[in-house]
Design a protein around this motif. Structure first.
Motif, PDB file in Angstrom:
ATOM      1  N   GLN A  55       0.820  -1.207   0.000  1.00 21.05           N
ATOM      2  CA  GLN A  55       0.000   0.000   0.000  1.00 21.05           C
ATOM      3  C   GLN A  55       0.860   1.265   0.000  1.00 21.05           C
ATOM      4  O   GLN A  55       0.368   2.353  -0.308  1.00 21.05           O
ATOM      5  N   GLY A 127      -2.287   2.198  -4.020  1.00 19.87           N
ATOM      6  CA  GLY A 127      -2.523   1.173  -3.016  1.00 19.87           C
ATOM      7  C   GLY A 127      -1.928  -0.180  -3.348  1.00 19.87           C
ATOM      8  O   GLY A 127      -1.947  -1.081  -2.514  1.00 19.87           O
ATOM      9  N   ASP A 226      -3.857   1.970   5.449  1.00 24.52           N
ATOM     10  CA  ASP A 226      -2.649   2.414   4.754  1.00 24.52           C
ATOM     11  C   ASP A 226      -1.662   2.916   5.795  1.00 24.52           C
ATOM     12  O   ASP A 226      -1.943   3.891   6.493  1.00 24.52           O
TER      13      ASP A 226
END
Length: 296
Positions: A55, A127, A226
């Motif tokens: 990510q 991501g 994240d």
């Protein structure tokens, strides 16, 4: 029907935490449950020993990589030998200083490392910054021979490419297996999330149909933030499944941790390929442009 006429396959689906030992324990618990229920072949999710670190781009994440053979293959191989099952696992391979691969390993029923596949198609999207971490595979599309048959192992992003599935089939693979880590952006509209999920299921079922082969897919599940805080994180949708050679769903998981089994009738590939002789009717004399990036 005798035991040799069928193959019992299990897909293990679980969430991943920051701690490697916790994740490995979950994977091994899934292998044990699958074997207890009669599985001969067990498929684990992509990069199941860690959270999905791609990510973000962070050089410290290279510390997660390991040698192959190494601690991961040793631990999983020991369980495979103890239980007499074949296991397909997914590891972050450190090949040399500064050289890393996203690698699937196959541990045979006696625990030995039967082979490995290095992910060929490497994504680079918000991501999913895998090009920062992984060198594209250099082992080609070669099936791996095991005690339960010849396995066509591919990894995640490879699942969108019909060429990869076809080449595995042409090399004699008896089943296609995809360890996977895929999810949606929590900020996407529910309708878009469902389109993405259905596209993912459809393309892999299509590989089964086009090649007359069973397909097994193991995805992780659960939300992972994240680490860099730059986007909403990833909600891995799970939905691992096993499909037969006509694309029929034999078993499927929901969104939660679980182990799911299906029985594959080995003779089905022969029957289906007689009914639908796609390999016979391929116009191999007319496909030369497939090796081009684009036709101008």
């Amino acid at each position: 029907m005798t035991a040799t006429d069928t193959l019992s396959i299990a897909v293990v689906q679980h969430a991943c935490e920051p701690d490697r030992a916790t994740n490995l324990d979950r994977s091994i618990a899934g292998i044990r449950e699958a074997a207890k229920r009669g599985a001969q072949l067990v498929l684990l999710p992509e990069l199941h020993c860690s959270r999905y670190f791609c990510q973000q781009e962070d050089a410290d994440c290279f510390d997660l990589a390991e040698a192959i053979p190494g601690p991961g293959t040793e631990a999983i191989g020991a369980v495979a030998a103890e239980l007499g099952v074949v296991v397909v696992a997914s590891l972050f391979e450190k090949r040399a200083p500064g050289l890393y691969h996203n690698t699937a390993v196959v541990l045979d029923a006696d625990g030995r490392l039967a082979g490995r596949y290095r992910k060929m198609h490497i994504p680079d999207d918000p991501g999913y910054y895998e090009k920062f971490y992984f060198t594209p595979g250099d082992l080609g599309f070669e099936p791996i021979d095991t005690a339960v048959g010849r396995l066509g192992v591919l990894v995640c992003w490879d699942q969108w490419y019909p060429e990869a599935a076809r080449l595995m089939a042409l090399a004699g693979a008896e089943i296609l297996l995809y360890p996977t880590a895929i999810g949606w952006n929590p900020d996407d509209a529910p309708e878009e999330q469902q389109r993405q999920r259905e596209a993912w299921r459809t393309i892999q079922r299509a590989h089964a149909v086009a090649n007359g082969l069973p397909v097994a897919v193991a995805n992780r599940c659960g939300f992972e933030p994240d680490p860099a805080g730059q986007h909403a994180g990833a909600d891995f949708w799970g939905d691992s499944f096993i499909a037969g050679p006509q694309g029929e769903i034999l078993t499927e998981a929901g969104a939660k941790t679980g182990v799911h089994l299906a029985e594959i009738e080995r003779a089905n590939t022969e029957r289906v390929r007689r009914w639908w002789p796609f390999l016979r009717d391929r116009r191999i004399d007319a496909y030369g442009d497939l090796v081009k990036r684009w036709r101008d």
